[in-house]
Design a protein around this motif. Structure first.
Motif, PDB file in Angstrom:
ATOM      1  N   ASP A 145      -3.463   5.258   0.913  1.00 51.17           N
ATOM      2  CA  ASP A 145      -3.240   5.061   2.347  1.00 51.17           C
ATOM      3  C   ASP A 145      -3.752   6.302   3.057  1.00 51.17           C
ATOM      4  OD1 ASP A 145      -2.499   4.236   4.788  1.00 51.17           O
ATOM      5  OD2 ASP A 145      -0.338   4.267   4.444  1.00 51.17           O
ATOM      6  N   LYS A 182       1.464   5.604   0.052  1.00 49.94           N
ATOM      7  CA  LYS A 182       0.915   6.837   0.605  1.00 49.94           C
ATOM      8  C   LYS A 182       0.745   7.869  -0.498  1.00 49.94           C
ATOM      9  CE  LYS A 182       2.023   6.807   5.470  1.00 49.94           C
ATOM     10  NZ  LYS A 182       2.506   7.639   6.572  1.00 49.94           N
ATOM     11  N   MET A 188       0.858  -1.196   0.000  1.00 50.62           N
ATOM     12  CA  MET A 188       0.000   0.000   0.000  1.00 50.62           C
ATOM     13  C   MET A 188       0.887   1.236   0.000  1.00 50.62           C
ATOM     14  SD  MET A 188      -3.140   0.814   2.583  1.00 50.62           S
ATOM     15  CE  MET A 188      -3.957  -0.714   2.162  1.00 50.62           C
TER      16      MET A 188
END
Length: 425
Positions: free
Chosen positions: A39, A3, A1
């Motif tokens: 995220d 950001k 995942m």
């Protein structure tokens, strides 16, 4: 995942999507422009229950078979002797070949919405896939996605499952209300279908070892229906379809195929002749690296009363293409045992068995959402004079793969529908 960007402070630039660069909100889990997973760095604002995304962990994954992108499965035991089954699918004790979970599986995220996908009789693997989501309250929020892998392309079984799940996850986890008006909300829902197609296509490309290799690209069709408090928003590429089959009133094929057969129908050729002519099942739109056009056909439909929303692959509709023919099949299957409560999962299994008995020349997938009471309230038709298909109504089909027994009795066969036609996609 990943950001989105550095945490936003005073004077900091707003976060952007790492996938497409679009501006995103700090609380978003998916980019609304391209569907890329984000995220979130802030808690989402509070909103009412009716506006919340569908809880996938509760309503889907707890009820479906985890097949993996390649149709793999967890440790299994042999149905014949109980011995361990090896990674190649053979019993280590008696040597029997175990059926693969992908050969037949189902999802039942809610009592009112479910589906079944089946290998069929002629194919060596199931290239169909379905992915479903639903809230508990009937008719409130639901997602049905069916993808049919193109058999002439490699790894299309992986592609179809990846596409169906990616589209389902985006539509189930995204809330779009537009600008507050009904017209704006409807447009936002149609755009979500368009975005789901793009997300599904990205998932297909993600299954390829060489995404740039368009000449051997994995491909699949796409058909989806999204339910929002009785409003159905649908979209499709290829020849998987959506139908509305009411208890009373005129049945309707909601979607329109992207196929050679549909082009001939548009030129005035009779449906039965067009769909049984050479090359009829060649499709003109699909998902994949070599897709010529990713713009889906879309539409919306307000459910007028009790009935069934059906999303299916051509392995089912090939034996009853017109909406009134499919409605007759549903009516006859239900009226074979009118006292039984025909939940969507049970009816999807019966439809799969019906298609198998008609020849099962292709993979078969049927996903259903029920509006209104599950007891049949439609027109009365004479029941067939043969026994019902020998399925076990007490088995828990929602939490494990269902198995087709090749040596089971033949069951009932409905005969007043179009003759067998050979699918070519």
């Amino acid at each position: 995942m990943t950001k989105p960007a550095a945490d936003a402070g005073v004077g900091a630039a707003p976060p952007t999507c790492p996938g497409c660069g679009a501006e995103v909100s700090p609380h978003e889990s998916f980019c609304e422009s391209c569907g890329h997973e984000l995220d979130p760095t802030e808690r989402a604002p509070e909103r009412g229950l009716a506006d919340a995304p569908i809880n996938l962990s509760r309503s889907v994954r707890a009820h479906s078979v985890d097949l993996g992108f390649a149709g793999g499965e967890h440790a299994r035991t042999c149905a014949d002797c109980g011995g361990a089954v090896d990674v190649e699918g053979w019993c280590e004790v008696c040597g029997a070949k175990a059926p693969r979970a992908r050969d037949r599986f189902g999802e039942a995220p809610a009592d009112w919405l479910a589906g079944t996908s089946d290998l069929g009789v002629r194919h060596h693997r199931n290239e169909d896939a379905l992915a479903l989501a639903a809230d508990d309250r009937p008719g409130s929020r639901g997602v049905l996605v069916v993808c049919d892998g193109v058999s002439t392309a490699p790894d299309s079984d992986r592609a179809s499952l990846a596409a169906a799940r990616a589209a389902r996850d985006l539509m189930a986890s995204t809330h779009r209300a537009g600008l507050g008006t009904a017209e704006s909300r409807d447009a936002a829902l149609v755009q979500l279908i368009v975005d789901a197609v793009a997300t599904a296509n990205a998932a297909v490309l993600g299954t390829a070892e060489d995404p740039a290799g368009a000449d051997s690209a994995a491909s699949c069709t796409f058909s989806a229906a999204m339910i929002t408090d009785g409003l159905v928003t649908w979209g499709n590429l290829g020849d998987s379809r959506s139908y509305w089959l009411p208890d009373e009133g005129e049945p309707t094929q909601l979607s329109t195929d992207d196929s050679v057969a549909q082009a001939r129908i548009a030129m005035g050729v009779d449906r039965e002749e067009a769909e049984n002519s050479p090359g009829a099942h060649a499709i003109t739109k699909w998902l994949g690296a070599d897709a010529p056009d990713l713009a889906p056909q879309t539409g919306q439909f307000r459910v007028p009363g009790p009935g069934w929303l059906l999303v299916c692959s051509d392995g089912l509709w090939n034996y009853a293409s017109a909406a009134d023919d499919l409605e007759a099949v549903v009516a006859e299957l239900i009226l074979a045992d009118p006292a039984r409560n025909h939940a969507p999962l049970r009816l999807s299994e019966l439809l799969v068995e019906w298609a198998r008995e008609r020849g099962g020349r292709d993979n078969i997938t049927a996903a259903l959402a029920r509006f209104g009471p599950q007891q049949w309230s439609g027109p009365t038709l004479p029941p067939p004079a043969v026994e019902a298909s020998p399925l076990d109504p007490e088995s828990d089909q929602a939490t494990r793969p269902t198995r087709y027994a090749p040596d089971a009795p033949a069951g009932r066969r409905l005969t007043r529908h179009p003759q067998d036609a050979t699918p070519q996609d």
